[in-house]
Design an enzyme around this catalytic site. Structure first.
Site, PDB file in Angstrom:
ATOM      1  CG  ASP A 117      -1.992   1.028   1.198  1.00 32.63           C
ATOM      2  OD1 ASP A 117      -2.378   1.509   2.273  1.00 32.63           O
ATOM      3  OD2 ASP A 117      -2.437   1.384   0.100  1.00 32.63           O
ATOM      4  CG  ASN A 139      -3.078 -12.970  -6.482  1.00 30.20           C
ATOM      5  OD1 ASN A 139      -4.069 -13.396  -5.898  1.00 30.20           O
ATOM      6  ND2 ASN A 139      -3.143 -12.362  -7.654  1.00 30.20           N
ATOM      7  CE  LYS A 141       1.725 -16.095  -7.989  1.00 29.19           C
ATOM      8  NZ  LYS A 141       0.472 -16.335  -8.744  1.00 29.19           N
ATOM      9  NE  ARG A 162     -12.693  12.597  -8.807  1.00 31.05           N
ATOM     10  CZ  ARG A 162     -13.124  12.037  -7.669  1.00 31.05           C
ATOM     11  NH1 ARG A 162     -12.308  11.930  -6.638  1.00 31.05           N
ATOM     12  NH2 ARG A 162     -14.352  11.542  -7.591  1.00 31.05           N
ATOM     13  CE  LYS A 163     -12.401   5.108 -13.212  1.00 29.76           C
ATOM     14  NZ  LYS A 163     -13.461   4.107 -13.599  1.00 29.76           N
TER      15      LYS A 163
HETATM   16  C1  LIG Z   1      -3.721  10.117   2.229  1.00 36.31           C
HETATM   17  C2  LIG Z   1      -2.491  10.669   1.557  1.00 36.31           C
HETATM   18  C3  LIG Z   1      -2.282  12.113   1.962  1.00 36.31           C
HETATM   19  C4  LIG Z   1      -1.021  12.679   1.255  1.00 36.31           C
HETATM   20  C5  LIG Z   1       0.152  12.519   2.158  1.00 36.31           C
HETATM   21  C6  LIG Z   1       1.377  13.004   1.450  1.00 36.31           C
HETATM   22  C7  LIG Z   1       2.524  12.425   1.723  1.00 36.31           C
HETATM   23  C8  LIG Z   1       2.620  11.255   2.686  1.00 36.31           C
HETATM   24  C9  LIG Z   1       3.987  10.740   2.661  1.00 36.31           C
HETATM   25  C10 LIG Z   1       4.196   9.458   2.720  1.00 36.31           C
HETATM   26  C11 LIG Z   1       3.081   8.464   2.822  1.00 36.31           C
HETATM   27  C12 LIG Z   1       3.194   7.460   1.695  1.00 36.31           C
HETATM   28  C13 LIG Z   1       2.255   7.329   0.812  1.00 36.31           C
HETATM   29  C14 LIG Z   1       1.027   8.172   0.919  1.00 36.31           C
HETATM   30  C15 LIG Z   1       0.055   7.721  -0.093  1.00 36.31           C
HETATM   31  C16 LIG Z   1      -0.962   7.020   0.238  1.00 36.31           C
HETATM   32  C17 LIG Z   1      -1.134   6.594   1.629  1.00 36.31           C
HETATM   33  C18 LIG Z   1      -1.586   5.185   1.584  1.00 36.31           C
HETATM   34  C19 LIG Z   1      -2.962   5.143   0.981  1.00 36.31           C
HETATM   35  C20 LIG Z   1      -3.928   4.689   1.979  1.00 36.31           C
HETATM   36  O1  LIG Z   1      -3.682   3.780   2.710  1.00 36.31           O
HETATM   37  S1  LIG Z   1      -5.430   5.514   2.048  1.00 36.31           S
HETATM   38  C21 LIG Z   1      -6.280   4.645   3.323  1.00 36.31           C
HETATM   39  C22 LIG Z   1      -7.215   3.575   2.796  1.00 36.31           C
HETATM   40  N1  LIG Z   1      -8.200   4.152   1.903  1.00 36.31           N
HETATM   41  C23 LIG Z   1      -9.262   4.856   2.400  1.00 36.31           C
HETATM   42  O2  LIG Z   1      -9.444   5.015   3.584  1.00 36.31           O
HETATM   43  C24 LIG Z   1     -10.157   5.458   1.356  1.00 36.31           C
HETATM   44  C25 LIG Z   1     -11.647   5.265   1.721  1.00 36.31           C
HETATM   45  N2  LIG Z   1     -12.428   5.545   0.522  1.00 36.31           N
HETATM   46  C26 LIG Z   1     -12.752   6.840   0.203  1.00 36.31           C
HETATM   47  O3  LIG Z   1     -12.474   7.756   0.934  1.00 36.31           O
HETATM   48  C27 LIG Z   1     -13.446   7.049  -1.126  1.00 36.31           C
HETATM   49  O4  LIG Z   1     -14.079   5.871  -1.539  1.00 36.31           O
HETATM   50  C28 LIG Z   1     -12.439   7.487  -2.220  1.00 36.31           C
HETATM   51  C29 LIG Z   1     -11.771   8.784  -1.789  1.00 36.31           C
HETATM   52  C30 LIG Z   1     -11.402   6.394  -2.450  1.00 36.31           C
HETATM   53  C31 LIG Z   1     -13.224   7.703  -3.506  1.00 36.31           C
HETATM   54  O5  LIG Z   1     -14.296   8.535  -3.182  1.00 36.31           O
HETATM   55  P1  LIG Z   1     -14.716   9.755  -4.166  1.00 36.31           P
HETATM   56  O6  LIG Z   1     -16.051  10.217  -3.704  1.00 36.31           O
HETATM   57  O7  LIG Z   1     -13.635  10.755  -4.284  1.00 36.31           O
HETATM   58  O8  LIG Z   1     -14.806   9.081  -5.594  1.00 36.31           O
HETATM   59  P2  LIG Z   1     -16.022   8.180  -6.164  1.00 36.31           P
HETATM   60  O9  LIG Z   1     -16.620   7.335  -5.099  1.00 36.31           O
HETATM   61  O10 LIG Z   1     -16.913   9.092  -6.961  1.00 36.31           O
HETATM   62  O11 LIG Z   1     -15.208   7.218  -7.157  1.00 36.31           O
HETATM   63  C32 LIG Z   1     -14.458   7.796  -8.213  1.00 36.31           C
HETATM   64  C33 LIG Z   1     -14.331   6.699  -9.254  1.00 36.31           C
HETATM   65  O12 LIG Z   1     -13.594   5.588  -8.688  1.00 36.31           O
HETATM   66  C34 LIG Z   1     -14.437   4.414  -8.740  1.00 36.31           C
HETATM   67  N3  LIG Z   1     -14.194   3.651  -7.515  1.00 36.31           N
HETATM   68  C35 LIG Z   1     -14.144   4.129  -6.248  1.00 36.31           C
HETATM   69  N4  LIG Z   1     -13.876   3.133  -5.394  1.00 36.31           N
HETATM   70  C36 LIG Z   1     -13.775   1.994  -6.150  1.00 36.31           C
HETATM   71  C37 LIG Z   1     -13.501   0.634  -5.852  1.00 36.31           C
HETATM   72  N5  LIG Z   1     -13.298   0.224  -4.587  1.00 36.31           N
HETATM   73  N6  LIG Z   1     -13.453  -0.269  -6.856  1.00 36.31           N
HETATM   74  C38 LIG Z   1     -13.638   0.143  -8.116  1.00 36.31           C
HETATM   75  N7  LIG Z   1     -13.916   1.416  -8.502  1.00 36.31           N
HETATM   76  C39 LIG Z   1     -13.976   2.331  -7.514  1.00 36.31           C
HETATM   77  C40 LIG Z   1     -15.860   4.923  -8.798  1.00 36.31           C
HETATM   78  O13 LIG Z   1     -16.694   3.956  -9.373  1.00 36.31           O
HETATM   79  C41 LIG Z   1     -15.681   6.141  -9.691  1.00 36.31           C
HETATM   80  O14 LIG Z   1     -15.486   5.671 -10.999  1.00 36.31           O
HETATM   81  P3  LIG Z   1     -16.333   6.353 -12.238  1.00 36.31           P
HETATM   82  O15 LIG Z   1     -15.964   7.825 -12.205  1.00 36.31           O
HETATM   83  O16 LIG Z   1     -15.877   5.612 -13.442  1.00 36.31           O
HETATM   84  O17 LIG Z   1     -17.785   6.122 -11.858  1.00 36.31           O
END
Ligand SMILES: CCCCC/C=C\C/C=C\C/C=C\C/C=C\CCCC(=O)SCCNC(=O)CCNC(=O)[C@H](O)C(C)(C)COP(=O)(O)OP(=O)(O)OC[C@H]1O[C@@H](n2cnc3c(N)ncnc32)[C@H](O)[C@@H]1OP(=O)(O)O
Length: 196
Positions: A117, A139, A141, A162-163
């Site tokens: 992740d 997966n 393995k 945005r995906k």
């Molecule tokens: C958080 C980072 C902050 C930045 C920090 C900066 C530096 C940090 C430094 C180091 C850290 C290292 C890396 C940092 C990077 C990442 C950190 C790790 C990432 C995580 O560890 S993070 C925690 C786990 N994560 C969550 O806690 C998210 C919970 N979730 C939500 O908050 C919403 O769910 C969200 C926002 C994901 C989407 O929400 P939304 O409202 O913006 O978008 P929407 O729902 O409209 O979806 C738009 C299009 O994606 C499709 N879509 C959506 N979900 C789908 C799925 N599951 N499967 C298939 N398609 C999907 C829809 O179908 C639509 O597709 P279409 O447009 O084609 O219809």
């Protein structure tokens, strides 16, 4: 303090790989990505806009730490990431310590998922800005021996609005063993949409 630099807990393999990538970074094709316990690689102002009501940011930021960075040296996640801009891919060298045990002598699946992740997240962050993981499929393995060094290779496969669709694999240092493979969807946050 940048916790992605060598420390005494790193094995010979970990140091070797780090030195190899630092050498490859000399011509600018690769870039070492620093990693801090509680400092974001983006300005906090750019992040807070997405998490306005996050209690953490307002009240408890001083206690907040990046999960993989809050173990004592050598006991948890020892890792360093390098990014190749031209190939839009990120490599993470990772040595999982004894506190990450799942089955006796092997890494816990959740610890493997954490590094997947984080590596995919960093790749997506660089490619797409402030993102969150929407979907992660792994997966497993082969089991990863505790305290061994592995290489996570992560890349962006497709961007649709945005995906961001990314994939990665985890291999042994000699590349002979494929430990894990993962695919994921990260979504770039929309400042107009509330997360909660
Ligand atoms: C958080 C980072 C902050 C930045 C920090 C900066 C530096 C940090 C430094 C180091 C850290 C290292 C890396 C940092 C990077 C990442 C950190 C790790 C990432 C995580 O560890 S993070 C925690 C786990 N994560 C969550 O806690 C998210 C919970 N979730 C939500 O908050 C919403 O769910 C969200 C926002 C994901 C989407 O929400 P939304 O409202 O913006 O978008 P929407 O729902 O409209 O979806 C738009 C299009 O994606 C499709 N879509 C959506 N979900 C789908 C799925 N599951 N499967 C298939 N398609 C999907 C829809 O179908 C639509 O597709 P279409 O447009 O084609 O219809």
């Amino acid at each position: 303090m940048d916790l992605s630099l060598p420390n005494p807990s790193w094995s010979k393999d970990m140091r070797l790989l780090f030195d190899q990538f630092m050498k490859k970074s000399e011509d600018g094709s690769w870039k070492h990505l620093p990693s801090y316990k509680n400092k974001f690689s983006r300005r906090i102002e750019d992040i807070k806009v997405f998490f306005p009501d996050a209690k953490l940011i307002k009240e408890k930021i001083s206690q907040a730490q990046l999960f993989p960075r809050n173990f004592e040296e050598g006991l948890g996640f020892e890792y360093a990431m390098f990014h190749n801009h031209a190939e839009d891919r990120t490599v993470c060298i990772f040595q999982g310590g004894p506190y990450l045990q799942g089955a006796p002598g092997f890494l816990h699946g959740g610890a493997i998922a954490t590094m997947i992740d984080s590596t995919l997240g960093m790749t997506a962050l660089i490619a797409g800005g402030i993102v969150m993981t929407a979907n992660l499929n792994i997966n497993f393995k082969r089991p990863i021996p505790l305290c061994s060094v592995v290489v996570i290779n992560s890349q962006v496969d497709k961007v649709e609005g945005r995906k961001l669709f990314l994939s990665c694999n985890i291999r042994s240092v000699d590349e002979q063993t494929l430990y894990s493979e993962a695919t994921s969807l990260f979504v770039k946050l929309d400042p107009e949409k509330s997360l909660t």
